[in-house]
Design a protein around this motif. Structure first.
Motif, PDB file in Angstrom:
ATOM      1  N   ASN A  19       0.815  -1.225   0.000  1.00 49.70           N
ATOM      2  CA  ASN A  19       0.000   0.000   0.000  1.00 49.70           C
ATOM      3  C   ASN A  19       0.853   1.282   0.000  1.00 49.70           C
ATOM      4  OD1 ASN A  19      -2.154  -1.759   0.087  1.00 49.70           O
ATOM      5  ND2 ASN A  19      -2.549  -1.456   2.266  1.00 49.70           N
ATOM      6  N   ASP A  25      -3.666  -1.692  -2.549  1.00 46.45           N
ATOM      7  CA  ASP A  25      -3.684  -2.822  -3.494  1.00 46.45           C
ATOM      8  C   ASP A  25      -2.868  -2.562  -4.763  1.00 46.45           C
ATOM      9  OD1 ASP A  25      -5.135  -4.471  -1.833  1.00 46.45           O
ATOM     10  OD2 ASP A  25      -6.920  -4.599  -3.111  1.00 46.45           O
ATOM     11  N   ASP A 145      -0.404  -6.912  -4.703  1.00 46.29           N
ATOM     12  CA  ASP A 145       0.660  -5.949  -4.379  1.00 46.29           C
ATOM     13  C   ASP A 145       1.857  -6.616  -3.712  1.00 46.29           C
ATOM     14  OD1 ASP A 145      -1.026  -6.373  -2.197  1.00 46.29           O
ATOM     15  OD2 ASP A 145      -1.417  -4.269  -1.810  1.00 46.29           O
ATOM     16  N   ASN A 146       1.639  -7.375  -2.614  1.00 48.28           N
ATOM     17  CA  ASN A 146       2.768  -8.023  -1.928  1.00 48.28           C
ATOM     18  C   ASN A 146       3.502  -9.018  -2.833  1.00 48.28           C
ATOM     19  OD1 ASN A 146       0.723  -7.734   0.792  1.00 48.28           O
ATOM     20  ND2 ASN A 146       2.875  -7.190   1.067  1.00 48.28           N
ATOM     21  N   ARG A 195      -9.941  -5.748   5.702  1.00 52.32           N
ATOM     22  CA  ARG A 195     -10.499  -5.326   4.408  1.00 52.32           C
ATOM     23  C   ARG A 195     -11.992  -5.033   4.541  1.00 52.32           C
ATOM     24  NH1 ARG A 195      -6.774  -6.302   0.106  1.00 52.32           N
ATOM     25  NH2 ARG A 195      -8.402  -6.027  -1.446  1.00 52.32           N
ATOM     26  N   ARG A 242      -9.099   1.935   8.706  1.00 48.11           N
ATOM     27  CA  ARG A 242      -8.355   0.871   9.402  1.00 48.11           C
ATOM     28  C   ARG A 242      -7.732   1.356  10.711  1.00 48.11           C
ATOM     29  NH1 ARG A 242      -5.315  -2.275   4.424  1.00 48.11           N
ATOM     30  NH2 ARG A 242      -6.987  -3.773   4.068  1.00 48.11           N
TER      31      ARG A 242
END
Ligand code: HSE
Length: 320
Positions: A19, A25, A145-146, A195, A242
């Motif tokens: 992020n 994402d 993404d990761n 999420r 979050r």
């Protein structure tokens, strides 16, 4: 395709922080350590099998269908009609639930290793697509993404999910990263829970904010401008939602900024917080200790890891 029993590869795959502020994402950065080491080899016995040892291995399913690495291997076996007598031995170096893309590192290693072992010649986007399949097992959605950062190293950016189109850039060497992680139990499927709180619709002014900040953050990386990076590390959409799940979010952020951080944000889905700093100027350990003290003033023990930008997956050994 018939390969000799015993043939295999050992792959190292780095952790990553996803992020990077406004790039939910989309953005991620690979780190130099920690890493997972994954051995993929062919055995007599049929059926994909997964074994996990190392840090936090007791928290990871070794049932093939519940394990990110197993899911990736099964999908590749099916799509390319590969023999399924594959054994995957994962030695976890990436702790689980620290916002360091632990499940993604194992998934990336398996996609990379199977591609190499069976000479599939998959291109970068296909590798990312397969590795992301594994994330469904841990996060409920194939976010890429990761896995992009673990596979390719550096700073990665997903321009498009359908079709997958991933870009990769080098990160300034002196961009230090300190990740502080509170010991809070959120139970199973933590990423899925983090999420679930994200708004489904956003106001136009927030879109404008995030497009501006995300574009500037990429420019900062390309021009190695850490001051611009600091100004750009701000998310108006996901982080505010979050942050309510992270006790001490504000005080940890303040403590890191006071200790010289360029900027602070949630690492991946959280609850870890990541502080970016200029490692030529700031001592990462001081930063980590201050962030952990701030968590502990809220009543939560915390640990930290300080690291720097890293490379992607690599083969460390061929087994013949
Ligand atoms: N982009 C993902 C999320 C990363 O924020 O949910 C999870 O590690």
């Amino acid at each position: 395709m018939v390969l000799k029993i015993g043939k295999g590869v050992v792959v190292e795959a780095p952790a990553s922080s996803a992020n990077v502020g406004p790039g939910f994402d989309v953005f991620a950065i690979a780190v130099e350590f920690p890493k997972d080491t994954v051995k993929i080899s062919l055995k007599e016995e049929g059926g994909v099998r997964v074994f996990v040892e190392g840090i936090d291995s007791e928290k990871i399913p070794n049932v093939v269908d519940g394990n990110t690495a197993g899911v990736v291997a099964k999908k590749l076996v099916k799509d390319y009609n590969l023999p399924d007598n594959i054994e995957i031995r994962i030695v976890k170096g990436v702790p689980v639930g620290m916002g360091l893309g632990s499940s993604a590192a194992s998934a990336a290693a398996v996609a990379y290793g199977i591609n190499e072992l069976f000479s599939l010649n998959l291109d970068r986007n296909s590798l990312v697509r397969y590795a992301a399949e594994g994330e469904v097992a841990s996060a409920g959605k194939p976010h890429a993404d990761n896995v992009s950062a673990s596979l390719l190293g550096g700073f990665t950016l997903i321009r498009s999910y359908d079709p997958i189109d991933v870009l990769r850039f080098d990160v300034p060497e002196n961009l230090g990263m300190c990740i502080a992680s509170p010991k809070i139990s959120y139970g199973q499927k933590k990423t899925e829970q983090f999420r679930a709180v994200i708004p489904k619709l956003i106001e136009l002014d927030k879109l404008v904010h995030n497009v501006g900040h995300a574009s500037a953050l990429v420019a900062a990386i390309l021009t190695r401008d850490l001051k611009l990076f600091a100004r750009s590390l701000n998310d108006a959409v996901v982080e505010p939602a979050r942050s309510k799940l992270i006790p001490g979010y504000d005080s940890v952020k303040k403590a890191a900024l006071r200790t010289g951080a360029l900027g602070v944000t949630i690492s991946g889905a959280g609850p870890s917080m990541i502080a970016f700093y200029d490692s030529n100027i700031v001592n990462g350990d001081n930063l980590g200790e201050e962030m952990c003290s701030a968590f502990s003033r809220e009543g939560y023990e915390a640990t930290y890891i300080c690291t720097k930008p890293g490379n992607g997956c690599r083969i460390v050994k061929y087994l013949f």
